[in-house]
Design a protein around this motif. Structure first.
Motif, PDB file in Angstrom:
ATOM      1  N   GLU A  46     -60.691  20.537 -45.061  1.00  0.00           N
ATOM      2  CA  GLU A  46     -61.234  21.847 -44.706  1.00  0.00           C
ATOM      3  C   GLU A  46     -62.505  22.150 -45.494  1.00  0.00           C
ATOM      4  O   GLU A  46     -63.513  22.577 -44.924  1.00  0.00           O
ATOM      5  CB  GLU A  46     -60.189  22.930 -44.956  1.00  0.00           C
ATOM      6  N   MET A  49     -65.345  19.766 -44.272  1.00  0.00           N
ATOM      7  CA  MET A  49     -65.833  20.034 -42.917  1.00  0.00           C
ATOM      8  C   MET A  49     -66.833  21.181 -42.923  1.00  0.00           C
ATOM      9  O   MET A  49     -67.744  21.213 -42.093  1.00  0.00           O
ATOM     10  CB  MET A  49     -64.678  20.334 -41.957  1.00  0.00           C
ATOM     11  N   HIS A  54     -69.270  19.329 -37.348  1.00  0.00           N
ATOM     12  CA  HIS A  54     -68.309  18.875 -36.336  1.00  0.00           C
ATOM     13  C   HIS A  54     -67.866  17.424 -36.546  1.00  0.00           C
ATOM     14  O   HIS A  54     -68.673  16.549 -36.820  1.00  0.00           O
ATOM     15  CB  HIS A  54     -68.905  19.027 -34.943  1.00  0.00           C
ATOM     16  N   ALA A  58     -60.331  12.885 -36.014  1.00  0.00           N
ATOM     17  CA  ALA A  58     -59.742  12.929 -37.350  1.00  0.00           C
ATOM     18  C   ALA A  58     -58.523  12.017 -37.369  1.00  0.00           C
ATOM     19  O   ALA A  58     -57.581  12.216 -36.604  1.00  0.00           O
ATOM     20  CB  ALA A  58     -59.351  14.350 -37.723  1.00  0.00           C
ATOM     21  N   THR A  72     -52.353  20.067 -41.184  1.00  0.00           N
ATOM     22  CA  THR A  72     -53.774  19.755 -41.017  1.00  0.00           C
ATOM     23  C   THR A  72     -54.146  19.687 -39.542  1.00  0.00           C
ATOM     24  O   THR A  72     -55.163  20.248 -39.120  1.00  0.00           O
ATOM     25  CB  THR A  72     -54.112  18.428 -41.720  1.00  0.00           C
ATOM     26  N   TRP A  75     -54.151  23.164 -38.161  1.00  0.00           N
ATOM     27  CA  TRP A  75     -55.356  23.860 -38.615  1.00  0.00           C
ATOM     28  C   TRP A  75     -56.561  23.419 -37.788  1.00  0.00           C
ATOM     29  O   TRP A  75     -57.360  24.257 -37.345  1.00  0.00           O
ATOM     30  CB  TRP A  75     -55.589  23.596 -40.107  1.00  0.00           C
ATOM     31  N   LEU A  76     -56.680  22.111 -37.564  1.00  0.00           N
ATOM     32  CA  LEU A  76     -57.788  21.604 -36.750  1.00  0.00           C
ATOM     33  C   LEU A  76     -57.726  22.163 -35.330  1.00  0.00           C
ATOM     34  O   LEU A  76     -58.750  22.547 -34.758  1.00  0.00           O
ATOM     35  CB  LEU A  76     -57.784  20.078 -36.723  1.00  0.00           C
ATOM     36  N   HIS A  79     -58.971  25.842 -35.624  1.00  0.00           N
ATOM     37  CA  HIS A  79     -60.328  26.093 -36.110  1.00  0.00           C
ATOM     38  C   HIS A  79     -61.390  25.138 -35.550  1.00  0.00           C
ATOM     39  O   HIS A  79     -62.579  25.474 -35.580  1.00  0.00           O
ATOM     40  CB  HIS A  79     -60.348  26.042 -37.636  1.00  0.00           C
ATOM     41  N   HIS A  80     -60.976  23.981 -35.087  1.00  0.00           N
ATOM     42  CA  HIS A  80     -61.900  22.980 -34.536  1.00  0.00           C
ATOM     43  C   HIS A  80     -61.246  22.328 -33.317  1.00  0.00           C
ATOM     44  O   HIS A  80     -60.931  21.131 -33.337  1.00  0.00           O
ATOM     45  CB  HIS A  80     -62.244  21.924 -35.592  1.00  0.00           C
ATOM     46  N   THR A  83     -62.014  18.775 -31.951  1.00  0.00           N
ATOM     47  CA  THR A  83     -61.721  17.588 -32.751  1.00  0.00           C
ATOM     48  C   THR A  83     -60.407  16.972 -32.286  1.00  0.00           C
ATOM     49  O   THR A  83     -59.379  17.647 -32.241  1.00  0.00           O
ATOM     50  CB  THR A  83     -61.626  17.944 -34.250  1.00  0.00           C
ATOM     51  N   CYS A  85     -57.251  14.519 -32.829  1.00  0.00           N
ATOM     52  CA  CYS A  85     -56.494  14.023 -33.986  1.00  0.00           C
ATOM     53  C   CYS A  85     -55.709  12.767 -33.613  1.00  0.00           C
ATOM     54  O   CYS A  85     -55.125  12.700 -32.535  1.00  0.00           O
ATOM     55  CB  CYS A  85     -55.521  15.087 -34.484  1.00  0.00           C
TER      56      CYS A  85
END
Length: 103
Positions: A46, A49, A54, A58, A72, A75-76, A79-80, A83, A85
């Motif tokens: 976090e 990043m 960007h 991940a 994690t 959270w991604l 917030h993103h 992205t 994973c």
């Protein structure tokens, strides 16, 4: 930038430095992207990043201290959301596989 030539930006998140280095070394030969961020847990990811911007992909270890891979990835997602994973773990427990897919 033309999407066909864009290098994918990759983050490797694992609390074991040797494992992290191994993934990074393996990805050095991948012609479609490059590792732009490495972190030992989700909190470090976090913080970093915020500096690098960007991340397309991940690679996230599920079992880490501070903020584990499940938290994690969640959270991604919040917030993103662009992205993608990829969860990694030596744990093959079916509940953890389902939990990772939900995150």
């Amino acid at each position: 930038m033309n999407r066909g030539t864009e290098q994918l930006r990759v983050a490797v998140v694992d609390d074991h430095p040797c494992a992290r280095d191994g993934f990074i070394t393996g990805l050095e030969q991948w012609p479609h992207g490059r590792v732009v961020l490495e972190a030992g847990d989700g909190l470090e990811l976090e913080r970093k990043m915020a500096e690098v911007g960007h991340i397309h992909i991940a690679l996230v270890d599920l079992l880490m201290p501070e903020r584990d891979g499940f938290e994690t990835m969640a959270w991604l997602a919040r917030h993103h959301p662009r992205t993608l994973c990829i969860a990694i773990s030596f744990d093959t427990c079916p509940q953890n596989v389902k939990r990772a897919l939900r995150a």
